[in-house]
Write a protein that holds these residues in place. Structure first.
Motif, PDB file in Angstrom:
ATOM      1  N   VAL A 515       0.834  -1.208   0.000  1.00  0.00           N
ATOM      2  CA  VAL A 515       0.000   0.000   0.000  1.00  0.00           C
ATOM      3  C   VAL A 515       0.865   1.253   0.000  1.00  0.00           C
ATOM      4  O   VAL A 515       0.677   2.184  -0.797  1.00  0.00           O
ATOM      5  N   VAL A 516       1.837   1.312   0.903  1.00  0.00           N
ATOM      6  CA  VAL A 516       2.687   2.495   0.993  1.00  0.00           C
ATOM      7  C   VAL A 516       3.528   2.653  -0.267  1.00  0.00           C
ATOM      8  O   VAL A 516       3.697   3.756  -0.810  1.00  0.00           O
ATOM      9  N   SER A 521       4.766   5.497  -5.364  1.00  0.00           N
ATOM     10  CA  SER A 521       5.183   5.419  -6.766  1.00  0.00           C
ATOM     11  C   SER A 521       4.061   5.744  -7.739  1.00  0.00           C
ATOM     12  O   SER A 521       4.318   6.026  -8.911  1.00  0.00           O
ATOM     13  N   GLY A 522       2.814   5.651  -7.270  1.00  0.00           N
ATOM     14  CA  GLY A 522       1.686   5.887  -8.155  1.00  0.00           C
ATOM     15  C   GLY A 522       1.392   4.730  -9.081  1.00  0.00           C
ATOM     16  O   GLY A 522       0.599   4.863 -10.010  1.00  0.00           O
ATOM     17  N   TRP A 523       1.966   3.577  -8.826  1.00  0.00           N
ATOM     18  CA  TRP A 523       1.738   2.412  -9.681  1.00  0.00           C
ATOM     19  C   TRP A 523       1.288   1.229  -8.815  1.00  0.00           C
ATOM     20  O   TRP A 523       1.807   1.002  -7.720  1.00  0.00           O
ATOM     21  N   LEU A 585      -7.235   4.437   5.038  1.00  0.00           N
ATOM     22  CA  LEU A 585      -8.220   3.376   5.203  1.00  0.00           C
ATOM     23  C   LEU A 585      -7.584   1.995   5.100  1.00  0.00           C
ATOM     24  O   LEU A 585      -7.984   1.056   5.805  1.00  0.00           O
ATOM     25  N   SER A 586      -6.599   1.835   4.213  1.00  0.00           N
ATOM     26  CA  SER A 586      -5.923   0.552   4.089  1.00  0.00           C
ATOM     27  C   SER A 586      -5.221   0.178   5.386  1.00  0.00           C
ATOM     28  O   SER A 586      -5.334  -0.954   5.880  1.00  0.00           O
ATOM     29  N   LEU A 587      -4.472   1.123   5.965  1.00  0.00           N
ATOM     30  CA  LEU A 587      -3.767   0.833   7.213  1.00  0.00           C
ATOM     31  C   LEU A 587      -4.746   0.556   8.352  1.00  0.00           C
ATOM     32  O   LEU A 587      -4.472  -0.267   9.236  1.00  0.00           O
ATOM     33  N   TRP A 588      -5.904   1.230   8.336  1.00  0.00           N
ATOM     34  CA  TRP A 588      -6.885   0.982   9.391  1.00  0.00           C
ATOM     35  C   TRP A 588      -7.461  -0.431   9.284  1.00  0.00           C
ATOM     36  O   TRP A 588      -7.617  -1.134  10.305  1.00  0.00           O
ATOM     37  N   LEU A 589      -7.784  -0.876   8.077  1.00  0.00           N
ATOM     38  CA  LEU A 589      -8.275  -2.237   7.899  1.00  0.00           C
ATOM     39  C   LEU A 589      -7.195  -3.267   8.211  1.00  0.00           C
ATOM     40  O   LEU A 589      -7.478  -4.339   8.746  1.00  0.00           O
ATOM     41  N   LEU A 590      -5.949  -2.941   7.867  1.00  0.00           N
ATOM     42  CA  LEU A 590      -4.860  -3.869   8.190  1.00  0.00           C
ATOM     43  C   LEU A 590      -4.639  -3.958   9.698  1.00  0.00           C
ATOM     44  O   LEU A 590      -4.176  -4.987  10.205  1.00  0.00           O
TER      45      LEU A 590
END
Length: 625
Positions: A515-516, A521-523, A585-590
């Protein structure tokens, strides 16, 4: 049925549930559902009833303390012969081949010896003995008259009740011996009698006090009579039109007609209620089974054994195509409204809906029944749970492949196949009681769906559409198989569960790095989004039905506290708001998945060192008082 079930299982009647289970396992190797479905159904019914009888100690009656009275009530004898030949006033041991040993000083004297002994007695004692014999003979005559009335299955109930009351009022009942023997005899007669004895149940219970607790008195002989009274009360309740199951009982006791069958077929949940009543009466009130109409019972048993299209689908098939065709015809988008256009729409929509129902019946319902009947617990793990990684892989693929319209279109049938796989192979694990229709079970899916919808510019366009399609399919598959996953996870040993938790933590770290890295990188944001969504769904399945100090906060994060992810995104060093929201949101779900993994790794272990644990007050087990 009580004799044929043991023949079906290939064993003698027993109260040992383990022996019943072993016999069922041996017979399963010979009777296969695909080759002999009727034989398998008979074997399964025999196993269920034998297990119930063994658990309740009904298969083999317990031996009572030996005595002449118990010998007279041998349960293996047929009732008509026993009622006709057994007399409550005196036991006939000679007919059973028993005689006291000659050296027994308590042996009974012969009639000649009794007559000689009585001749030496005083006149008043001889008169009293003669009076007792006359009373016993009169009492025996009343019992014989009652026996003849009961033996006639079409006899008058009121006449039989009056005859039993005359037995109660007999002067011989003042004798404790005659009273006890008559009580045992009447309990046996009422237990196995026909409809003639229905009105005799309650008076006999009240006269002998069978429904009260008498200290030191064995009332096992009265238990069948008490069950028969309960069945009679149930019958009177069912015969009332206000009872909620009156229509079900009427369907099982009346002669079925074609109109009634069609009406019952179109009534939602009617077949399930009939099945519940048949199962309940078969094991709890066997007397009620004899009151059912044989043709109706056979019809419903045959109908319940084979799967069919439900009433709701039939109503939809009858009404839905017509309404849809009427609306399409009225719009005029396909030409001027006409009866021919309406009929064409109705035919196409009705045929498609009918094909869908038949496909569901033969593609899902029948395989589910076959899977459930084939003891699937010993199937390979990939057959029982291979759908779970396949469902999660759909999300990763949907986010990783290049955005295109055909991706979302291809994911639709793949998601349906995975859902079908999960629905079939999870059918042997029933849901916990009371939660089958609890829609709150789906509340935990809202944060994950909101995570996909709030990505905005990070994952947009066709890639976002593909992810939503894959999410719906994966969530549906994991939802129908949630109980199966929880049941399998509970069967693992603690070391295996800890390894699963360590693997989950490792995947969380990889997902966080993805995720980070994709945000910087935007990819690859679509792939990272798919990985996070898949991990969140898998974490929800791993936490299903579990409790613990780490699982409870995890549920709070998923249900309401997930908004904290938006707060986390405000402090991230990314210039784009959509990217910050994506990472937050990704880190919160993780974080929620991390708590589940930690709960598995620390299962059975104490988090605090020994010196920081709170000591219980009081003495230790080895401390002196």
């Amino acid at each position: 049925m009580s004799r044929s079930i043991w023949t079906t299982l290939g064993i003698s009647p027993t109260n040992d549930t383990d022996e019943v289970r072993r016999a069922y396992a041996r017979r399963l190797k010979e009777v296969h559902p695909e080759d002999d479905p009727e034989g398998f159904q008979a074997l399964r019914a025999a196993y269920d009833q034998a297990s119930n009888m063994a658990r309740n100690k009904w298969a083999v009656p317990e031996t009572r303390p030996g005595g002449e009275d118990d010998e007279a009530f041998d349960d293996d004898d047929d009732w008509p012969d026993e009622v006709a030949n057994w007399r409550p006033a005196a036991a006939n041991h000679a007919s059973r081949g028993w005689a006291p040993p000659p050296e027994d000083r308590w042996a009974r004297a012969t009639p000649e010896q009794q007559a000689a002994a009585e001749a030496e007695l005083p006149d008043d004692i001889r008169a009293e003995l003669a009076r007792e014999r006359d009373l016993a003979e009169a009492h025996q005559g009343l019992c014989d008259a009652l026996t003849k009335l009961i033996a006639n299955l079409d006899g008058d109930r009121h006449e039989a009740l009056a005859a039993m009351i005359r037995v109660f009022r007999s002067p011989a009942m003042d004798s404790l011996t005659t009273h006890a023997r008559t009580e045992q005899w009447l309990a046996h007669v009422i237990s196995f009698g026909g409809p003639v004895v229905d009105d005799m149940v309650e008076p006999a219970i009240q006269f002998f006090g069978w429904d009260s607790t008498r200290v030191g008195v064995d009332l096992r002989h009265a238990e069948p009579v008490l069950r028969r009274r309960e069945a009679g009360l149930t019958l009177r309740r069912l015969e009332r039109s206000s009872h909620p199951d009156h229509d079900v009982w009427k369907a099982l006791t009346s002669e079925p007609t074609r109109i009634d069958r069609i009406r019952q077929r179109l009534t939602p949940k009617f077949a399930g209620r009939v099945n519940d009543m048949l199962q309940r009466f078969q094991y709890e009130h066997p007397d009620m089974m004899a009151r059912m109409n044989p043709a109706s019972e056979a019809h419903w048993r045959a109908w319940l054994e084979r799967p069919g299209l439900g009433p709701i689908f039939l109503w939809t098939l009858m009404i839905g195509p017509g309404l849809a065709a009427l609306m399409l015809n009225a719009t005029g988008d396909f030409g001027p409204p006409s009866p021919l256009t309406f009929f064409a729409f109705w035919t196409v929509i009705g045929s498609a809906l009918f094909a869908l129902g038949v496909g569901y019946l033969h593609g899902i319902t029948r395989p589910r029944l076959a899977w459930r009947a084939a003891s699937p617990w010993h199937r390979p793990l990939w057959q029982r749970f291979g759908w779970a990684p396949a469902a999660l892989a759909l999300l990763v693929i949907a986010g990783a492949v290049p955005p295109a319209w055909w991706v979302a279109l291809l994911l639709l049938p793949l998601s349906f196949v995975v859902w079908t796989w999960a629905r079939i192979t999870s059918s042997h694990v029933p849901p916990p009681y009371g939660v089958n229709k609890d829609w709150g079970r789906y509340a935990g899916l809202a944060p994950i769906a909101g995570y996909l919808l709030l990505q905005g510019g990070a994952v947009a366009g066709q890639a976002g559409t593909a992810l939503l399609v894959a999410f719906v399919g994966a969530a549906a598959a994991l939802q129908v198989g949630a109980e199966a996953i929880a049941d399998e996870f509970a069967q693992w040993d603690i070391s295996r569960r800890r390894r699963a938790g360590a693997t989950q933590l490792a995947v969380v770290v990889i997902a966080a790095l993805a995720v980070v890295g994709s945000a910087a990188s935007g990819w690859g944001m679509g792939a990272a989004c798919g990985v996070v969504t898949a991990l969140s769904l898998g974490d929800r399945a791993m936490a299903w039905g579990r409790i613990g100090s780490f699982v409870v906060p995890r549920r709070s994060i998923m249900l309401a506290g997930w908004i904290g992810g938006l707060l986390v995104s405000a402090f991230l060093p990314f210039p784009d708001l959509a990217v910050r929201t994506f990472v937050g949101l990704s880190l919160w779900l993780l974080l929620a998945a991390t708590l589940t993994g930690v709960a598995s790794v620390l299962e059975g272990r104490s988090v605090l060192p020994e010196r920081f644990r709170r000591k219980k007050k009081g003495r230790t087990p080895g401390e002196l008082a």
